[in-house]
Design an enzyme around this catalytic site. Structure first.
Site, mmCIF file in Angstrom:
data_model
loop_
_atom_site.group_PDB
_atom_site.id
_atom_site.type_symbol
_atom_site.label_atom_id
_atom_site.label_comp_id
_atom_site.label_asym_id
_atom_site.label_seq_id
_atom_site.Cartn_x
_atom_site.Cartn_y
_atom_site.Cartn_z
ATOM 1 N N GLY A 323 0.833 -1.198 0.000
ATOM 2 C CA GLY A 323 0.000 0.000 0.000
ATOM 3 C C GLY A 323 0.867 1.246 0.000
ATOM 4 N N GLU A 324 0.363 2.306 0.606
ATOM 5 C CA GLU A 324 1.039 3.596 0.723
ATOM 6 C C GLU A 324 1.113 4.371 -0.592
ATOM 7 O OE1 GLU A 324 4.943 3.206 2.408
ATOM 8 O OE2 GLU A 324 4.247 2.143 4.192
ATOM 9 N N GLY A 325 0.958 3.689 -1.735
ATOM 10 C CA GLY A 325 1.209 4.290 -3.034
ATOM 11 C C GLY A 325 2.458 3.743 -3.691
#
Length: 356
Positions: A323-325
């Site tokens: 996740g997080e980008g």
């Protein structure tokens, strides 16, 4: 704001796409030799309404953070306080997303849209580093196995936060938006959203998130099934689905996608949280899919089901589940390359190269 944004979203421009296909056919390379990059460049031309489309730069990552009442059901071994702690890490520049963003020369904006615990850092607008925006709708969602996670008003407020962030980033010059997320337990509502919008069985929509054991995974599937049985969310009512089983970061990400689509700017989707939110955006405005680019295929099984429903093929597949980008950032050079070909590669005529 939500209704006016949805009303502003239009289909891709057919004339610009035709021009991009024609240009691809005249470039000094065999037709189709760049594989998925060619239809991607055509779609981005259609989004921009011109050929070639603008280079997708600079890039801006928007990380929406929220907590989840369903955490009480034991769906993850991580304590809820980690959400706030990771926000501090993002702002300090110490997370994986920060390292990848520096590599891509992308800005990072972190938005507290629903964190339950006090943040160890203050909001900041430092243009030289990651910035933190305070936009907390409520301190985490309610437990979706007991009651609706959000009211419709709260879900709308989160969606409209995402729309506003998209507009602000585009106004500041961003040529492409990248989705990011942070929220301990957020793969559980993501699975519920994916099952609700696609109709797949909860077991097919639910993954192991941060790597839970078999017992926790079975509990997690049961939680998703219980929530769907309790609320029976209607996929034709995306705001209702987000309210019943979504998260504040999911709703805000749906808004980010809608805001980008309304401004004719591409949005590069990250993993399972992003694609679950993209399903909601597509339910609000089917033409918003034209602005979506699937950065990667998350290891979470629900992500593949969501991408299939959206008709999107991921650009890379590295087994990521952070996740997080992070996956979107790794895919960013692929998107830029697809557009750069239309700008910089010579045609057969201009290069004096004979065609077959």
């Amino acid at each position: 704001m939500l209704e006016s944004t949805v009303a502003a979203i239009r289909p891709l421009d057919e004339a610009a796409m035709a021009a991009a296909r024609e240009l691809q056919g005249r470039l000094t390379k065999p037709a189709g030799s760049l594989g998925a990059l060619e239809p991607l460049s055509v779609r981005l031309a259609g989004l921009a309404g011109t050929c070639p489309p603008p280079l997708p730069e600079p890039a801006a990552v928007a990380i929406f953070a929220g907590d989840h009442g369903v955490h009480a059901q034991g769906v993850t071994p991580w304590p809820q306080e980690v959400t706030a702690q990771m926000i501090a890490n993002f702002v300090a520049g110490g997370a994986v997303v920060n390292a990848f963003a520096r590599q891509a020369a992308a800005s990072v904006t972190v938005v507290d849209v629903g964190v339950a615990t006090p943040l160890p850092v203050e909001p900041t607008a430092d243009p030289a580093g990651p910035r933190l925006i305070a936009a907390n709708v409520r301190p985490g969602t309610r437990d979706l196995t007991v009651t609706a996670a959000l009211t419709r008003g709260e879900a709308r407020a989160a969606v409209e936060t995402g729309i506003r962030v998209a507009g602000d980033l585009v106004d500041a010059g961003a040529g492409i938006l990248l989705t990011g997320d942070m929220g301990i337990g957020n793969t559980t509502p993501a699975a519920a959203l994916i099952a609700a919008f696609t109709g797949v069985d909860p077991a097919a929509a639910t993954g192991r998130g941060t790597g839970v054991d078999d017992e926790t995974y079975a509990r997690k599937v049961g939680v998703v099934r219980t929530a769907l049985d309790r609320h029976a969310p209607d996929p034709a009512d995306p705001l209702g689905v987000l309210a019943a089983v979504g998260g504040l970061e999911h709703a805000a990400l749906a808004g980010l996608v809608l805001g980008a689509a309304a401004r004719r700017v591409p949005v590069l989707l990250d993993g399972v949280i992003a694609v679950s939110a993209a399903l909601a955006a597509a339910a609000f405005a089917p033409d918003s899919v034209g602005a979506m680019v699937a950065g990667h295929r998350s290891a979470e099984p629900g992500a593949t089901a969501a991408l299939r429903h959206l008709g999107l093929d991921p650009l890379i597949d590295l087994g990521l589940r952070l996740g997080e980008g992070t996956g979107a950032l790794l895919a960013l050079p692929v998107v830029t390359g697809a557009v750069r070909v239309l700008h910089e590669v010579a045609t057969f005529d201009s290069a004096g190269v004979a065609e077959k």
